[in-house]
Design a protein around this motif. Structure first.
Motif, mmCIF file in Angstrom:
data_model
loop_
_atom_site.group_PDB
_atom_site.id
_atom_site.type_symbol
_atom_site.label_atom_id
_atom_site.label_comp_id
_atom_site.label_asym_id
_atom_site.label_seq_id
_atom_site.Cartn_x
_atom_site.Cartn_y
_atom_site.Cartn_z
ATOM 1 N N PHE A 1 0.832 -1.202 0.000
ATOM 2 C CA PHE A 1 0.000 0.000 0.000
ATOM 3 C C PHE A 1 0.867 1.253 0.000
ATOM 4 C CE2 PHE A 1 -2.402 3.361 2.162
ATOM 5 C CZ PHE A 1 -3.541 3.382 1.386
ATOM 6 N N ARG A 2 1.912 1.253 0.820
ATOM 7 C CA ARG A 2 2.806 2.410 0.841
ATOM 8 C C ARG A 2 3.474 2.613 -0.513
ATOM 9 N NH1 ARG A 2 8.057 4.547 3.838
ATOM 10 N NH2 ARG A 2 8.987 5.379 1.946
ATOM 11 N N ALA A 3 3.932 1.518 -1.129
ATOM 12 C CA ALA A 3 4.588 1.621 -2.429
ATOM 13 C C ALA A 3 3.633 2.172 -3.478
ATOM 14 C CB ALA A 3 5.113 0.250 -2.853
ATOM 15 N N SER A 4 2.351 1.786 -3.404
ATOM 16 C CA SER A 4 1.378 2.265 -4.380
ATOM 17 C C SER A 4 1.087 3.750 -4.187
ATOM 18 C CB SER A 4 0.082 1.452 -4.260
ATOM 19 O OG SER A 4 -0.837 1.832 -5.253
ATOM 20 N N VAL A 5 0.987 4.211 -2.928
ATOM 21 C CA VAL A 5 0.765 5.635 -2.669
ATOM 22 C C VAL A 5 1.964 6.453 -3.115
ATOM 23 C CG1 VAL A 5 0.344 7.364 -0.884
ATOM 24 C CG2 VAL A 5 -0.804 5.157 -0.755
ATOM 25 N N GLU A 6 3.149 5.902 -2.902
ATOM 26 C CA GLU A 6 4.374 6.598 -3.322
ATOM 27 C C GLU A 6 4.405 6.762 -4.838
ATOM 28 O OE1 GLU A 6 9.204 6.177 -2.614
ATOM 29 O OE2 GLU A 6 7.799 4.731 -1.743
ATOM 30 N N LYS A 7 4.017 5.720 -5.556
ATOM 31 C CA LYS A 7 3.958 5.803 -7.016
ATOM 32 C C LYS A 7 2.901 6.815 -7.455
ATOM 33 C CE LYS A 7 3.240 2.981 -11.163
ATOM 34 N NZ LYS A 7 2.933 1.614 -11.686
ATOM 35 N N LEU A 8 1.788 6.857 -6.742
ATOM 36 C CA LEU A 8 0.740 7.820 -7.056
ATOM 37 C C LEU A 8 1.250 9.248 -6.914
ATOM 38 C CD1 LEU A 8 -2.247 8.592 -7.604
ATOM 39 C CD2 LEU A 8 -2.639 8.355 -5.134
ATOM 40 N N GLN A 9 1.986 9.515 -5.858
ATOM 41 C CA GLN A 9 2.554 10.857 -5.662
ATOM 42 C C GLN A 9 3.390 11.280 -6.864
ATOM 43 O OE1 GLN A 9 4.687 10.264 -2.024
ATOM 44 N NE2 GLN A 9 3.195 11.453 -0.856
ATOM 45 N N SER A 10 4.233 10.376 -7.304
ATOM 46 C CA SER A 10 5.110 10.690 -8.432
ATOM 47 C C SER A 10 4.298 10.996 -9.683
ATOM 48 C CB SER A 10 6.051 9.508 -8.675
ATOM 49 O OG SER A 10 6.862 9.743 -9.802
ATOM 50 N N ARG A 11 3.245 10.251 -9.913
ATOM 51 C CA ARG A 11 2.429 10.453 -11.116
ATOM 52 C C ARG A 11 1.660 11.780 -11.041
ATOM 53 N NH1 ARG A 11 -1.075 5.349 -12.622
ATOM 54 N NH2 ARG A 11 -1.149 6.500 -14.606
ATOM 55 N N SER B 1 4.473 14.721 -11.491
ATOM 56 C CA SER B 1 5.389 14.723 -12.634
ATOM 57 C C SER B 1 5.067 15.787 -13.674
ATOM 58 C CB SER B 1 5.428 13.338 -13.289
ATOM 59 O OG SER B 1 4.141 12.941 -13.731
ATOM 60 N N PRO B 2 3.781 16.109 -13.961
ATOM 61 C CA PRO B 2 3.527 17.193 -14.928
ATOM 62 C C PRO B 2 4.108 18.523 -14.482
ATOM 63 C CG PRO B 2 1.543 15.883 -14.586
ATOM 64 C CD PRO B 2 2.528 15.432 -13.557
ATOM 65 N N LEU B 3 4.128 18.773 -13.177
ATOM 66 C CA LEU B 3 4.709 20.010 -12.666
ATOM 67 C C LEU B 3 6.207 20.031 -12.918
ATOM 68 C CD1 LEU B 3 4.706 22.633 -11.011
ATOM 69 C CD2 LEU B 3 4.860 21.225 -8.953
ATOM 70 N N GLU B 4 6.889 18.920 -12.680
ATOM 71 C CA GLU B 4 8.323 18.862 -12.916
ATOM 72 C C GLU B 4 8.650 19.085 -14.383
ATOM 73 O OE1 GLU B 4 9.791 15.206 -11.392
ATOM 74 O OE2 GLU B 4 8.941 15.503 -9.402
ATOM 75 N N VAL B 5 7.822 18.545 -15.286
ATOM 76 C CA VAL B 5 8.039 18.732 -16.721
ATOM 77 C C VAL B 5 7.938 20.205 -17.080
ATOM 78 C CG1 VAL B 5 7.105 18.267 -19.005
ATOM 79 C CG2 VAL B 5 7.321 16.416 -17.351
ATOM 80 N N ASN B 6 6.932 20.892 -16.521
ATOM 81 C CA ASN B 6 6.772 22.315 -16.818
ATOM 82 C C ASN B 6 7.977 23.108 -16.359
ATOM 83 O OD1 ASN B 6 4.277 21.903 -17.934
ATOM 84 N ND2 ASN B 6 3.120 22.526 -16.132
#
Length: 610
Positions: free
Chosen positions: A294-304, A307-312
């Motif tokens: 569950f923690r790993a899935s929430v962590e992946k969700l955060q990144s997703r 990520s659009p903000l980092e691209v900008n």
């Protein structure tokens, strides 16, 4: 290795504001280094013994005065006028874990948003917001937790209120996050239709906003192993499975018109275990020692999500320049009545955006306003000097100066002043300046009078105080005390405010300088003449040093030039000269400025010994 990962993340946390500030103008590598994981850890470093009060603040709440209406919470401590702040809004049916996930996305503190353990009673009323803080130059991120839709009644009033909440949340979000236990459920599309009819058909945001449309993250929460078997044989993960389902869904076009191109994604969260619950309640969910699916899935969700903000940022875009949200929170103030009536407005260049910029400019010029109006008036009055050219040009009226500056800002933005003044915060600014004017005028009268200039003090020292530094010091101390009493009587402020009053401090320094100059007077011979064209005469004088004159009245200069003064006296008659250098050899000469006879006592006669 989770230990080393957490250590790196902790260092990222400490460096995040500086990295982000440098990243705006630095290399792509620096910008990429400022990741969401570092930002996340900013809020999860606190221990389980942190304050038990809720950190999230009410944002949009049902109106207490108008049935079926919602209103913006102006007591929220966030900068509601800030544009382009990345905002994640979680919505969906009740009992799907929105408040828990909101708290995890906001850093992991279980006290961030209140969670309900009831299947029929909601703990979240309206919407609440928490801002992951950032220092100047960095980007904060806001997380919005919303009331579960299953708790809402079926009346028309309730449905109208839900529509207002949904539309307002859509317009002020970077990403809309829907939590459900099904894939593209009927309740999801029913909710989306409530928003679609207005934002697409009435506001026409697809044409007006383009790339500034929010993104959509559809989350299937509490996913079981049985549910996962539905797609794991043919698809890499739930995200790719979701894309395929979306391609074939009859209402998919609705979502493509509402959300950013390529901005519709899916994600699954597994059932969380008692281990996850204990770690969460102990404020240890994001620690290195907690490692679950569950923690790993929430962590992946955060990144997703981020990520659009980092691209900008890598592409050099300023936050808020080209991306969502469509509106700042404060812009809702003007539009909530229109949203309630389903009336149209243009989100591209509407008046509320201009008013938001006006509010931001006011704060940049004068600082964030204080809640106590009397203290705010004092704070504003303390920012001005009566000798400043703009203040003199407005006759010492800082309230008129503030109004003039507001009108100039409105003119530059092609905004009617009346529209700006209809805004509550802008109107409050001018009201605060009315309070500040009373304090400023009292301060000028008490501490910046014409009888308190150095030139006038010098004259009084000659006429009445026999050039004696101790007598002058005593008289000026009494004068300062009388000025303080006059100011406090006129304003009703406390004695403590005198310590930080700028004009009072300037007068105190001026008095001290005058006493020091008198203590430093020396007897010397000096060539004197009554007029520049007359012959010179050599006399013994008191050389008194440099003294400032009265403030100018030409509207150009701020201060008159300080001049060196010399005094001739026989004990009763006196002549005051200004010194200047003349000729090629640069000899000092005194030019007569004033003369008279002492009214009290006798003056010390200068005795020069070569």
């Amino acid at each position: 290795d989770h230990t080393s990962w957490y250590s790196v993340e902790s260092m990222m946390l400490l460096a995040y504001p500086q990295v982000m500030a440098a990243g705006r103008h630095g290399s792509k590598a620096v910008k990429l280094a400022a990741s969401w994981t570092g930002l996340r850890l900013r809020c999860c470093a606190s221990t389980a013994s942190a304050a038990s009060r809720l950190l999230g603040q009410p944002l949009l709440q049902p109106s207490e005065s108008v049935e079926g209406a919602i209103e913006l919470n102006h007591s929220c401590s966030l900068d509601l006028s800030a544009e382009g702040v990345p905002t994640l809004a979680l919505i969906g049916p009740s009992r799907r874990g929105k408040s828990v996930l909101s708290s995890l996305l906001a850093g992991g503190n279980p006290n961030t948003f209140q969670q309900s353990h009831s299947s029929f009673r909601a703990m979240t009323n309206g919407t609440h917001v928490f801002e992951v803080p950032a220092r100047p130059g960095a980007l904060p991120v806001r997380v919005v937790d919303t009331e579960g839709l299953s708790h809402v009644g079926r009346s028309r009033v309730k449905e109208a209120m839900v529509r207002q909440f949904l539309i307002s949340t859509y317009l002020t979000s970077s990403s809309v996050i829907w939590l459900d236990t099904e894939v593209l459920s009927s309740s999801f599309f029913t909710t989306m239709w409530l928003v679609y009819d207005y934002v697409i058909d009435v506001l026409k945001v697809k044409d007006a906003a383009g790339s500034r449309l929010p993104r959509l993250m559809y989350i299937r929460t509490q996913e079981t192993d049985v549910q996962r078997r539905e797609y794991e044989a043919d698809f890499q993960d739930f995200g790719t499975f979701f894309e395929k389902v979306l391609e074939e869904h009859e209402d998919a076009q609705l979502l493509r018109q509402m959300f950013a191109p390529d901005g519709i994604q899916g994600h699954a969260l597994p059932v969380w275990t008692s281990e996850d619950l204990e770690a969460y309640e102990g404020n240890a969910f994001w620690t290195a020692g907690h490692n679950t699916p569950f923690r790993a899935s929430v962590e992946k969700l955060q990144s997703r999500l981020l990520s659009p903000l980092e691209v900008n940022l890598v592409e050099g875009q300023e936050a808020g320049a080209n991306g969502p949200p469509l509106l700042a929170f404060a812009s809702l103030d003007q539009h909530l009545p229109r949203i309630a009536r389903l009336e149209a407005f243009d989100p591209r260049d509407h008046e509320s955006a201009k008013v938001s910029r006006i509010r931001a400019q006011l704060r940049a010029s004068y600082g964030r306003p204080m809640e106590d109006e009397s203290q705010e008036g004092f704070r504003l009055a303390n920012q001005f000097d009566p000798n400043d050219r703009p203040v003199r040009a407005h006759g010492g009226r800082i309230d008129l100066l503030a109004r003039t500056r507001l009108e100039e800002q409105c003119k530059r933005q092609r905004l009617d002043v009346e529209v700006a003044l209809a805004d509550r915060e802008v109107a409050q600014w001018l009201n605060n300046f009315s309070q500040a004017q009373v304090i400023f005028s009292a301060a000028v009268d008490a501490f910046a009078g014409s009888d308190q200039t150095q030139r006038r003090i010098l004259h009084d020292a000659i006429e009445s105080w026999q050039l004696d530094p101790d007598t002058v010091s005593k008289e000026l101390a009494a004068s300062l005390a009388a000025a303080e009493k006059q100011f406090l009587s006129a304003t009703g402020l406390s004695v403590g405010c005198l310590k930080t009053l700028g004009l009072r401090e300037q007068l105190s320094w001026r008095y001290d300088e005058c006493v020091l100059r008198l203590r430093g007077k020396v007897a010397s011979e000096l060539e004197l003449r009554d007029r520049p064209d007359e012959s010179k005469k050599i006399r013994t004088v008191w050389r008194l040093g440099r003294w400032e004159g009265a403030p100018p009245k030409d509207g150009k200069s701020r201060y008159t030039k300080a001049l060196d003064y010399a005094l001739w006296t026989d004990g009763f008659a006196w002549e005051l000269y200004t010194e200047r250098q003349e000729g090629h050899n640069g000899l000092w000469t005194g030019i007569l400025q004033d003369q008279g006879t002492t009214s009290q006592g006798s003056l010390p006669v200068p005795q020069f010994r070569s």
